[in-house]
Design a protein around this motif. Structure first.
Motif, short mmCIF file in Angstrom:
data_model
loop_
_atom_site.label_atom_id
_atom_site.label_comp_id
_atom_site.label_asym_id
_atom_site.label_seq_id
_atom_site.Cartn_x
_atom_site.Cartn_y
_atom_site.Cartn_z
N ARG A 221 71.21 52.91 -67.42
CA ARG A 221 72.42 53.44 -66.81
C ARG A 221 73.19 54.29 -67.81
O ARG A 221 73.70 55.35 -67.47
CB ARG A 221 73.30 52.31 -66.31
CG ARG A 221 74.47 52.84 -65.50
CD ARG A 221 75.30 51.76 -64.90
NE ARG A 221 75.85 50.90 -65.93
CZ ARG A 221 76.72 49.94 -65.69
NH1 ARG A 221 77.10 49.70 -64.47
NH2 ARG A 221 77.21 49.20 -66.65
N SER A 222 73.24 53.85 -69.08
CA SER A 222 73.98 54.65 -70.05
C SER A 222 73.26 55.96 -70.30
O SER A 222 73.89 57.01 -70.45
CB SER A 222 74.19 53.87 -71.34
OG SER A 222 72.95 53.67 -71.97
N THR A 225 74.09 58.09 -67.45
CA THR A 225 75.45 58.59 -67.54
C THR A 225 75.51 59.77 -68.51
O THR A 225 76.14 60.79 -68.24
CB THR A 225 76.39 57.48 -68.02
OG1 THR A 225 76.14 56.33 -67.24
CG2 THR A 225 77.83 57.88 -67.89
N ARG A 229 76.56 63.54 -67.71
CA ARG A 229 77.64 64.26 -68.38
C ARG A 229 77.14 65.60 -68.88
O ARG A 229 77.82 66.61 -68.79
CB ARG A 229 78.16 63.43 -69.57
CG ARG A 229 78.97 62.26 -69.09
CD ARG A 229 80.01 61.86 -70.12
NE ARG A 229 80.70 60.66 -69.69
CZ ARG A 229 80.47 59.47 -70.21
NH1 ARG A 229 79.63 59.33 -71.20
NH2 ARG A 229 81.12 58.42 -69.76
#
Lengths: 398, 107
Positions: A221-222, A225, A229
């Motif tokens: 998930r990171s 993310t 971004r």
């Protein structure tokens, strides 16, 4: 202060921040594309717009009337990728595979054919002015070869010492000849990556699939993310650039007060290279001619002859000066006009930038001439040494 | 992860069956369907559900009617058609049969 764009979602007006608008536009464009073969495409897109509108309502109140980028991103995340598998109207059993639960196996079944003309992404050498130290040549080379820009710059410096300065000439030539990446497509081509909404959404789908299926979903998930971004920043930059380009076109090419024209269509790459070469040559010719003219004028003023050529009897000094000025205008004007035309063909004409370039080119030619004269013309060499000695004496006395 | 991926096609195939089941209970709105599916292994998003419902409608298995809502514009409420009820009955029978087969083969 942010710009707000009003859109109609299934017949109702919503105000979106400009980058939220870009994200939503990309999502809906991808939805339309995925559903291109679906007979109910219009109805499904209307349903999707309605669902998005409902979700937007959730974010809005009497005191908050604009939907932000973060909110649109969350909404798009909730909506999920649009399932594009075109169901065959006859074969119910075969087409029942068309519906996939959210984020599943987009790679296993290519739900839609690749867009027309999609091959390997083109890779071209561009100058990239974002984060450039001098002109963006190293930046562009780094993007082209997928290297860190610092490595390319170090290589350039080392090569400059090894080759005794030839690399600087190479840099100058590249600086003139290689076009700048100004549109998002050109930026993508500089790195050899495809750039369109479909690919962005495709990447998002893959990431979503990995995210959903992975056991170590937190790490995923990171990463997802971060990726998002990055993508978002890219989209934002592309929008900014498109606007800047439009403004430059409007203020550069159109007379003030004229209706804003459409943004210039970027010239093809080959034309860019050719016009870059032409600009460099024209600039050099103009600079050389200007310097020769100034030398001739000085020579006339100080010795009464033009570079050793004596004025015919009966022609006065002042008439000679007027004739020189007329000659300069006659030669320089078509050269300047040609340069302006070439700049115009490149899409944008920045008068200050052109003037700055002319100045730099002239300075460079002057320096080169001075350097040559210092080495080969005894008189000039002595003069420079004399000035240097005088300066040193002055420095010592102070 | 591997098991989950292996079962993905199975879930995908069953989604249509489940949507028919949900619609069969009473006439439902898309948000109801999503809510019923959320939290199950078949959690679904609008991006998938709208195309699926459109396909089911084209096949004559479900239909919708517009219904005014207290907040916002009218909504589409979906319900099974006769053909849809027949198909669902068939799928139910088939599913029961599959369950029986699995149970028998296991022993």
């Amino acid at each position: 202060m942010r710009q707000v764009i009003t859109v109609s979602l299934n017949g109702r007006a919503y105000a979106l921040e400009d980058d939220a608008h870009a994200a939503l536009g990309a999502y809906l464009a991808e939805a339309s594309r995925a559903l291109a073969a679906n007979p109910d495409k219009d109805e499904i897109v209307a349903d999707l717009e309605q669902a998005i509108a409902d979700k937007c309502d959730r974010c809005l109140s009497a005191h908050k009337t604009v939907v932000s980028r973060a909110e649109i991103e969350a909404i798009i995340g909730e909506m999920g990728p649009v399932d594009g598998a075109a169901p065959s109207p006859a074969g119910a059993a075969a087409s029942s595979a068309g519906a996939a639960p959210a984020g599943e196996a987009p790679r296993a079944e290519p739900a839609s054919p690749p867009p027309a003309g999609a091959g390997p992404a083109p890779r071209r050498l561009y100058q990239i002015s974002e984060g450039a130290l001098v002109s963006g040549v190293c930046n562009g080379l780094a993007a082209y070869f997928n290297l860190d820009v610092t490595i390319v710059r170090l290589a350039f410096v080392v090569l400059t010492f090894l080759t005794g300065g030839v690399t600087v000439l190479v840099y100058l030539v590249l600086m003139f000849v290689v076009p700048y990446a100004s549109t998002s497509e050109e930026h993508a081509a500089a790195r050899g990556v495809p750039f369109n909404a479909r690919v962005l959404v495709e990447q998002a789908k893959q990431k979503a699939a990995q995210f959903t299926n992975s056991a170590d979903w937190k790490a995923d998930r990171s990463a997802w993310t971060r990726e998002w971004r990055r993508t978002r920043a890219e989209v934002r930059r592309a929008v900014r650039e498109a606007k800047a380009e439009w403004r430059a076109h409007r203020w550069g090419a159109a007379p003030p007060g004229a209706p804003p024209g459409p943004p210039p269509s970027p010239a093809p790459y080959a034309a860019h290279v050719l016009s870059g070469l032409l600009l460099a040559i024209l600039g050099l010719v103009l600079a050389a001619f200007t310097i020769a003219w100034v030398v001739a004028l000085l020579s006339l003023a100080f010795t009464g002859s033009i570079l050793g050529w004596w004025l015919p009897h009966g022609v006065s000094f002042w008439i000679a000066i007027v004739v020189l000025i007329v000659i300069y205008q006659l030669v320089a004007w078509p050269l300047k006009a040609a340069r302006r035309a070439v700049y115009g063909a490149r899409g944008v004409y920045h008068a200050p930038a052109v003037a700055a370039w002319d100045g730099i080119v002239t300075l460079a030619v002057l320096l080169a001439l001075g350097w040559y004269a210092y080495g080969h013309v005894a008189g000039f060499h002595d003069l420079v040494e004399h000035v240097r000695a005088a300066f040193e004496n002055f420095a010592d006395s102070v | 992860m591997d098991t989950d991926q292996k079962l993905a096609p199975l879930r995908k195939g069953l989604l249509e069956f489940l949507v028919l089941r949900i619609v069969s209970g009473s006439s439902v709105y898309v948000a109801d369907i999503l809510r019923r599916l959320a939290g199950t292994e078949f959690a679904t998003q609008e991006g998938t559900l709208y195309p699926l419902l459109s396909k089911l409608r084209r096949e004559g298995l479900v239909d919708y009617r517009w219904q005014e809502s207290d907040a916002g514009p009218p909504r589409k409420y979906y319900a099974l058609t006769d053909a849809g009820r027949a198909q669902l009955a068939e799928l139910d029978r088939y599913w029961a049969q599959i369950n029986k087969t699995i149970a028998e083969l296991g022993n």
